[in-house]
Design a protein around this motif. Structure first.
Motif, PDB file in Angstrom:
ATOM      1  N   VAL A 227       0.843  -1.205   0.000  1.00 53.17           N
ATOM      2  CA  VAL A 227       0.000   0.000   0.000  1.00 53.17           C
ATOM      3  C   VAL A 227       0.876   1.252   0.000  1.00 53.17           C
ATOM      4  O   VAL A 227       0.596   2.213  -0.730  1.00 53.17           O
ATOM      5  CB  VAL A 227      -0.938  -0.020   1.216  1.00 53.17           C
ATOM      6  N   LEU A 246      -6.491   0.350  -4.268  1.00 55.34           N
ATOM      7  CA  LEU A 246      -7.196  -0.155  -3.093  1.00 55.34           C
ATOM      8  C   LEU A 246      -8.499  -0.849  -3.470  1.00 55.34           C
ATOM      9  O   LEU A 246      -8.825  -1.912  -2.946  1.00 55.34           O
ATOM     10  CB  LEU A 246      -7.478   0.991  -2.117  1.00 55.34           C
ATOM     11  N   LEU A 614      -6.013   6.538   2.683  1.00 55.61           N
ATOM     12  CA  LEU A 614      -6.784   5.412   3.201  1.00 55.61           C
ATOM     13  C   LEU A 614      -7.933   5.850   4.089  1.00 55.61           C
ATOM     14  O   LEU A 614      -8.970   5.186   4.153  1.00 55.61           O
ATOM     15  CB  LEU A 614      -5.881   4.460   3.991  1.00 55.61           C
TER      16      LEU A 614
END
Length: 756
Positions: A227, A246, A614
């Motif tokens: 990530v 994602l 995120l």
């Protein structure tokens, strides 16, 4: 007869030659040592000596012309003459300037001491900003404990400044060859993987079942190193591209995926596949007591060289004492069983009555997380069921709850239309209302309980609000005593007496500072993940629970933490370090200060700083970054979540929940507590089962307001579309989407219907 000097001659000043000849301008020169003196100069000197020390200025006040107001001050001319005649022109002028600066500082000091909230004398020099209180040996112990417990499932390097001589066994990493071979005399910067093999998943919706994305695989784990590779702002990564990785890697594009070629590099979710040798892997003998193997250099050099201790504070002593590391178990083993060392608890903190903000946070939790509400009975083989704990501070932040506070809290919850629906028995196993008690919580932290009363509780980034004395005085009476003091606010708008932020001008600063500390206490005592109450869940967090390290996220463009989302393991070595360090820094838990704690101690890797994409996908855009390729939706201000610009106001209804930062785990709307999510329907709209709460909220809105066309509204009157807003904002669309799920009119984001 007096004589005057009309010809050039050397002049003396302050009893010394100037080093060069000074010539007269053909006027008489007065010399005090000469018998021939100028009568004019003598007269000037005599006048200066006779001028008053105190002079005044008359000011005419409006409305009172006959009574001028006099302002007295020291005569600067007399002060200057006195200084120069006593000490000379240069020294006297310099002394006068220094005295003026000292006077200004004295006035400033009085203002800081008696005219500000801090009530502290300022220091003439900048404060020492160092925060470190642990020696290198202690820092090595912390690293070893966290890595051995499986709290470092990352391949990021251990800082060389930690000076590890041996690689620490890491049960959260699979074995692999070291990428570098340490040279003689160098320090180890990699951990030694002894864990399970990782199988990376290609998650997609099956054909003919692509309307909704699949739930995450139970026991799956997010590889946050991957990530970071796609989302790290420091490496020029863009939020829009990060969100695509994602959502594709998690299968959230359900049926909308377009051909992009091979995307193996976008797979970031894996399953641990253990064998017999890695079912329990610690790298330690179970029968031996846990001891840290010292790696501090013993060659006569300073073992703490390169570390700068906080000024005026001694090193923490004795060396940090830690329990045995936690037994690491891969998340894929028995995912239905909850790990007591890593409980799945979401914490939130709230002050004052429940409003639509915690209401929507809870609704988004029910809409996205695997709570099992789509089945009559929770399956035995289901995943470990996440829980939502809402911690309520019943009064102002600087007060102590009275003995009946808990009963009063639940009575208020039952009568609050925004809270009462969640007291339904269907939610009893997953939604819990907890009462916050500052004294009890602080006394429950072993690292704080004996010393916190001698510190300032309301310290944010070094800015202290001096109200803890009220709290500490109240500790003399135990919480069980009938004489325990109650909050008696004299002015509800005063900062000390506020219970929640009702507007921008009445921001509850104390509760915000208290929550900065509360999140660390809750995670350290009970485990789990803390989220600010201005957070909305956008997807299942299953694979984040599988990643057992600690994390927060990045403060926009700065390499600092934002703890609006905080994962901290229960009773961890890192938590112990943070509490002891904060205690020695006057209980400062502001995210910027916490960033200093970990950076100066070389522990940043143990509290991973995830990209804000995120959890806070709009932040960089609102600070004028990445405008050329923004994500969807395009917010240039956090206010646009509540007030969508008319040029973009068609998007919320057309794209809906699926078009709102798809791929992010949550959205943080940054305060705006006073802005309603749904101005036209500002009540809980959860259907007939909760109609009493809806009627109560609608009645409260109607009270004192003239209704349309002059007639009284009936409780059962149908709503008219003409009364609604034509363009619905993003906040409104999300609220109505979540409410439709509770009413049973639509499934949640994974296609599951709520069953009562």
């Amino acid at each position: 007869m007096a004589t005057s000097a009309y010809f050039p001659k050397p002049q003396r000043q302050n009893g010394h030659h100037r080093g060069r000849l000074s010539f007269s301008n053909a006027l008489p020169v007065y010399s005090p040592s000469s018998s021939s003196s100028s009568a004019v100069q003598e007269k000037y000197a005599s006048i200066a000596n006779k001028s008053p020390w105190i002079v005044f200025v008359s000011l005419r006040l409006p409305g009172f012309p006959a009574y001028p107001f006099r302002v007295y001050f020291i005569n600067p001319r007399r002060l200057h003459h006195f200084s120069t005649t006593r000490f000379g022109r240069k020294r006297g002028s310099l002394l006068l300037c220094i005295s003026f600066i000292v006077l200004l500082f004295f006035v400033f000091a009085l203002t800081k001491r008696f005219g500000s909230h801090a009530k502290r004398w300022p220091t003439p020099f900048p404060r020492d900003r160092r925060t470190l209180v642990y020696k290198r040996e202690d820092l090595q112990r912390i690293w070893q404990w966290e890595v051995t417990s499986g709290h470092y499932p990352s391949r990021q390097r251990v800082p060389e400044q930690v000076r590890l001589k041996e690689a620490i066994p890491n049960p959260a990493l699979p074995p692999r060859r070291p990428t570098t071979v340490p040279s003689p005399g160098s320090y180890v910067t990699e951990t030694r993987g002894i864990g399970s093999k990782r199988i990376y998943l290609d998650i997609q919706s099956a054909p003919e079942n692509v309307a909704y994305p699949p739930r995450p695989v139970p026991g799956s784990v997010a590889d946050l190193d991957i990530v970071m590779d796609h989302c790290d702002f420091s490496e020029k990564k863009v939020v829009r591209d990060c969100l695509e990785v994602l959502r594709v890697g998690a299968g959230l594009d359900n049926g909308k995926r377009v051909r992009r070629g091979k995307m193996d590099d976008w797979k970031y979710i894996y399953i641990e596949q253990p064998d017999n040798s890695t079912l329990v892997a610690r790298g330690l003998d179970e029968e031996d007591d846990y001891e840290h193997k010292g790696t501090v250099a013993d060659d006569g050099t300073d073992p703490d060289a390169g570390l700068t201790k906080k000024w005026g504070v001694e090193w923490e002593a004795p060396p940090i004492i830690l329990p045995k590391p936690i037994d690491y178990h891969p998340a894929s083993i028995a995912p239905s069983q909850c790990d007591p060392d890593h409980p799945r608890i979401f914490h939130m903190f709230w002050t004052g009555p429940i409003t639509d903000k915690p209401y929507l946070a809870i609704l988004s939790f029910l809409f996205t997380q695997n709570t099992g509400l789509h089945t009559k009975e929770y399956p035995v083989d289901g995943v470990c069921r996440p829980q939502f704990w809402l911690w309520l501070n019943p009064g102002p932040a600087a007060t102590v709850p009275n003995p009946t506070a808990l009963q009063e809290m639940f009575a208020q919850l039952k009568s609050n239309p925004w809270a009462s629906p969640f007291l339904h028995p269907r939610f009893k196993d997953i939604i819990h209302f907890k009462m916050w008690n500052t004294t009890e919580q602080l006394d429950g932290v072993p690292e704080l309980k004996d010393e916190w009363r001698s510190r300032d509780l309301f310290n944010s980034g070094g800015y202290v609000i001096p109200v803890p004395s009220k709290l500490k005085e109240n500790q003399a009476t135990t919480d069980n005593s009938t004489d325990a003091p109650k909050a008696t606010p004299t002015n509800a708008d005063d900062m000390v007496n506020r219970t929640g932020s009702k507007s921008l001008s009445t921001y509850d600063r104390l509760s915000v500072i208290l929550s900065d500390m509360a999140r660390f206490i809750l995670c350290h005592r009970f485990g789990g993940i803390y989220l600010d109450a201005d957070t909305i869940f956008l997807r299942d967090w299953e694979e984040l629970w599988g990643w057992k390290g600690a994390f927060a996220y990045r403060w926009s463009r700065l390499e600092k933490y934002n703890t609006a989302v905080l994962r901290l393991n229960k009773n961890s070595a890192l938590g112990k370090f943070l509490f002891r360090t904060a205690l020695k820094n006057n209980m400062d838990f502001h995210p910027m200060t916490v960033s200093k704690y970990t950076k100066e101690a070389q522990l940043e890797g143990l509290l991973m700083r995830l990209p804000d994409a995120l959890f806070d996908s709009a932040w960089l855009i609102t600070e004028d970054h990445q405008h050329m390729r923004p994500p969807q939706p395009f917010f240039t201000s956090f206010l646009q979540f509540f007030d969508t610009p008319s040029t973009d106001s068609a998007s919320p209804q057309v794209s809906g929940f699926e078009g709102f930062f798809r791929g992010a785990y949550s959205y943080h709307f940054h305060n705006f507590w006073w802005k309603p999510f749904d101005p036209a329907r500002n009540w809980p709209d959860l259907g007939p089962r909760f109609i009493a709460a809806e009627r109560q909220a609608r009645r409260a809105l109607r009270d004192g307001v003239t209704t349309r066309e002059g007639h009284a509204d009936s409780e059962d009157e149908e709503d008219r579309v003409e009364d609604d807003r034509r363009d619905l904002d993003w906040a409104t669309v999300l609220k109505r989407t979540f409410e439709a799920y509770i009413r049973g009119e639509r499934p949640n984001m994974y296609g599951e219907m709520l069953r009562w």
